[in-house]
Design a protein around this motif. Structure first.
Motif, mmCIF file in Angstrom:
data_model
loop_
_atom_site.group_PDB
_atom_site.id
_atom_site.type_symbol
_atom_site.label_atom_id
_atom_site.label_comp_id
_atom_site.label_asym_id
_atom_site.label_seq_id
_atom_site.Cartn_x
_atom_site.Cartn_y
_atom_site.Cartn_z
ATOM 1 N N LEU A 171 0.828 -1.206 0.000
ATOM 2 C CA LEU A 171 0.000 0.000 0.000
ATOM 3 C C LEU A 171 0.863 1.258 0.000
ATOM 4 C CD1 LEU A 171 -2.724 1.380 0.088
ATOM 5 C CD2 LEU A 171 -2.705 1.144 2.585
ATOM 6 N N VAL A 172 1.906 1.284 0.804
ATOM 7 C CA VAL A 172 2.805 2.442 0.826
ATOM 8 C C VAL A 172 3.410 2.666 -0.554
ATOM 9 C CG1 VAL A 172 4.993 3.310 1.755
ATOM 10 C CG2 VAL A 172 3.309 2.267 3.291
ATOM 11 N N GLN A 173 3.811 1.574 -1.189
ATOM 12 C CA GLN A 173 4.398 1.663 -2.522
ATOM 13 C C GLN A 173 3.370 2.180 -3.531
ATOM 14 O OE1 GLN A 173 5.578 -2.095 -4.510
ATOM 15 N NE2 GLN A 173 7.620 -1.180 -4.698
ATOM 16 N N GLU A 220 9.469 4.885 1.720
ATOM 17 C CA GLU A 220 9.857 3.565 2.219
ATOM 18 C C GLU A 220 9.490 3.443 3.690
ATOM 19 O OE1 GLU A 220 14.044 3.600 1.404
ATOM 20 O OE2 GLU A 220 13.778 2.754 -0.606
ATOM 21 N N LEU A 221 9.470 2.206 4.174
ATOM 22 C CA LEU A 221 9.168 1.961 5.576
ATOM 23 C C LEU A 221 10.377 2.291 6.440
ATOM 24 C CD1 LEU A 221 7.371 -1.524 5.365
ATOM 25 C CD2 LEU A 221 6.468 0.740 4.827
ATOM 26 N N THR A 222 10.115 2.845 7.614
ATOM 27 C CA THR A 222 11.187 3.046 8.590
ATOM 28 C C THR A 222 10.836 2.214 9.829
ATOM 29 O OG1 THR A 222 10.181 5.087 9.484
ATOM 30 C CG2 THR A 222 11.738 5.317 7.661
ATOM 31 N N THR A 271 9.359 7.201 5.061
ATOM 32 C CA THR A 271 10.380 8.236 4.908
ATOM 33 C C THR A 271 9.779 9.584 4.553
ATOM 34 O OG1 THR A 271 10.689 7.423 2.639
ATOM 35 C CG2 THR A 271 12.276 6.687 4.305
ATOM 36 N N THR A 272 8.515 9.626 4.126
ATOM 37 C CA THR A 272 7.849 10.907 3.858
ATOM 38 C C THR A 272 7.082 11.406 5.075
ATOM 39 O OG1 THR A 272 5.799 9.872 3.038
ATOM 40 C CG2 THR A 272 7.573 10.254 1.431
ATOM 41 N N GLY A 273 7.129 10.637 6.184
ATOM 42 C CA GLY A 273 6.420 11.037 7.394
ATOM 43 C C GLY A 273 5.003 10.511 7.485
ATOM 44 N N ALA A 274 4.542 9.778 6.474
ATOM 45 C CA ALA A 274 3.187 9.220 6.508
ATOM 46 C C ALA A 274 3.130 8.031 7.455
ATOM 47 C CB ALA A 274 2.762 8.797 5.103
#
Length: 412
Positions: free
Chosen positions: A155-157, A163-165, A340-343
């Motif tokens: 879903l993030v992609q 990317e996931l942190t 990485t975008t804060g979402a």
């Protein structure tokens, strides 16, 4: 689609064991019409008894776990082998090797980090050459973890949100017993690690299943037994969180998935697993006590006097709960991440049935069916010693949803 070059689509090995019977029953009730299934094990009499109880006419294959020639012949007859015969370090190594050499897909229930590491070292390159997908940990260990992160990443992609942190799985609710087979595997690992410092180091490494430890990003210490305020994971959560009993294995599977995908989840991806212990003022104390108790259990397995007591009270291999208890079980796991975008995103994996028995039988059975029948929907990868996410991926998500498992992901 069935492979006409193979006699069977799926062979259930260890079909006379407690979980083996549950898996065979799930296939008898839910496999598509025309699926070619056989039951396998070392006792023809017990196999015939299981076949009679299930009211099926599936063929029987007799093979002992230590008989390499018999296992080679069995692997060559089928597209997929399911094995529930553990501890896998004792009873699974020859079969995994047979499947890798025959180009036969393989699924099991292991939560044994030493066995999985040995299988990677022994079988990965062979399986890449033959195209076999050797997929360990296709039950409660570690499909909710691995697939939960997989759908979250997807879903993030799709959203283009980076990317996931920091990513944390929270066991929100759980009802069910501990498998006797799981306990037996813990006993065996404790025995071998107590005698070998090198194996203790492998067991302790958070990257023990990594395909290339030197290529892993330097993220500092990865804590697999944390206690922490729930609000640190997500502002909506309350109370304190304790270590999850299978975190020290599941986290390594998820990290392997990231590495096998060339760190597609992210080079800053950090993963841990915890469980809720309620929201009372005492939850920090309960969380810390849980951490101490889990550490004591692992240590106690290697100390003879304590081990004697534990052996008398813990479940025995081959045993399991009643049908009523199995059906009343359930679990919910929620995965939270920041990109990485804060979402912020979350995914949920929820199923009915005792996690280690009824729900595991569904997950293992559907993993095998996806490998055998959904070839066009599988990830486009070479063979190898893979993970549920990298070997089966969305094909397994679709099958589990059809089987009644709730798997969702959303942006917060």
């Amino acid at each position: 689609m069935s492979d006409p070059a193979r006699e069977f689509d799926v062979i259930v090995y260890g079909a006379t064991g407690f979980v083996g019977v549950l898996v065979a029953r799930h296939l008898a009730q839910h496999a598509p019409a025309g699926t070619r299934i056989a039951l396998a094990g070392r006792s023809p009499e017990k196999l015939e008894s299981v076949r009679s109880r299930l009211s099926v006419d599936w063929p029987i294959v007799v093979a002992d776990a230590t008989d390499a020639s018999a296992l080679d012949a069995m692997a060559a007859r089928t597209r997929v082998v399911i094995t529930t015969a553990g501890p896998y370090a004792k009873y699974g190594r020859v079969l995994a090797r047979s499947c890798a050499e025959a180009g036969t897909d393989y699924v099991d229930l292991t939560g044994e980090v030493l066995f999985a590491r040995d299988s990677i070292d022994e079988n990965h390159e062979t399986a890449r050459r033959t195209g076999a997908r050797i997929v360990h940990s296709c039950g409660f260990d570690s499909i909710p973890s691995d697939i939960g992160v997989h759908v979250l990443h997807s879903l993030v992609q799709a959203d283009g949100a980076g990317e996931l942190t920091d990513t944390t799985l929270v066991v929100t609710s759980l009802r069910g017993g501990v498998s006797g087979g799981t306990i037996d595997s813990m006993r065996y690992q404790a025995d071998v690690m107590s005698k070998d410092r090198r194996l203790r180091r492998i067991g302790a490494s958070p990257y023990s299943l990594s395909p290339n430890r030197e290529a892993e990003p330097d993220l500092g210490r990865q804590e697999d037994m944390p206690t922490l305020p729930a609000s640190e994971v997500d502002p909506s959560l309350r109370g304190h969180l304790a270590p999850f009993v299978m975190a020290s294995y599941n986290t390594r599977v998820v990290r392997r998935s990231n590495a096998l995908r060339d760190w597609a989840y992210g080079r800053r991806f950090r993963y841990r697993e915890v469980m809720s212990v309620g929201t009372s003022p005492l939850s920090p104390v309960i969380a810390f006590g849980t951490k101490v108790a889990l550490g004591g259990l692992f240590v106690g397995m290697a100390v003879p006097p304590v081990r004697f007591v534990l052996d008398r009270v813990l479940p025995k291999p081959g045993s399991g709960p009643s049908e009523r208890t199995q059906q009343s079980g359930h679990f919910t796991m929620d995965v939270f991440t920041t990109t990485t975008t804060g979402a912020r995103y979350t995914a949920r994996f929820r199923a009915k049935g005792d996690p280690g028995y009824a729900a595991t039988a569904v997950m293992l059975g559907e993993s095998a069916l996806a490998l055998a029948l959904d070839r066009d929907a599988l990830p486009k990868v070479e063979g190898g010693v893979l993970t549920p996410a990298t070997a089966i991926g969305d094909a397994l998500v679709d099958r589990l949803r059809t089987a009644g498992v709730e798997i969702t992901a959303r942006r917060l």
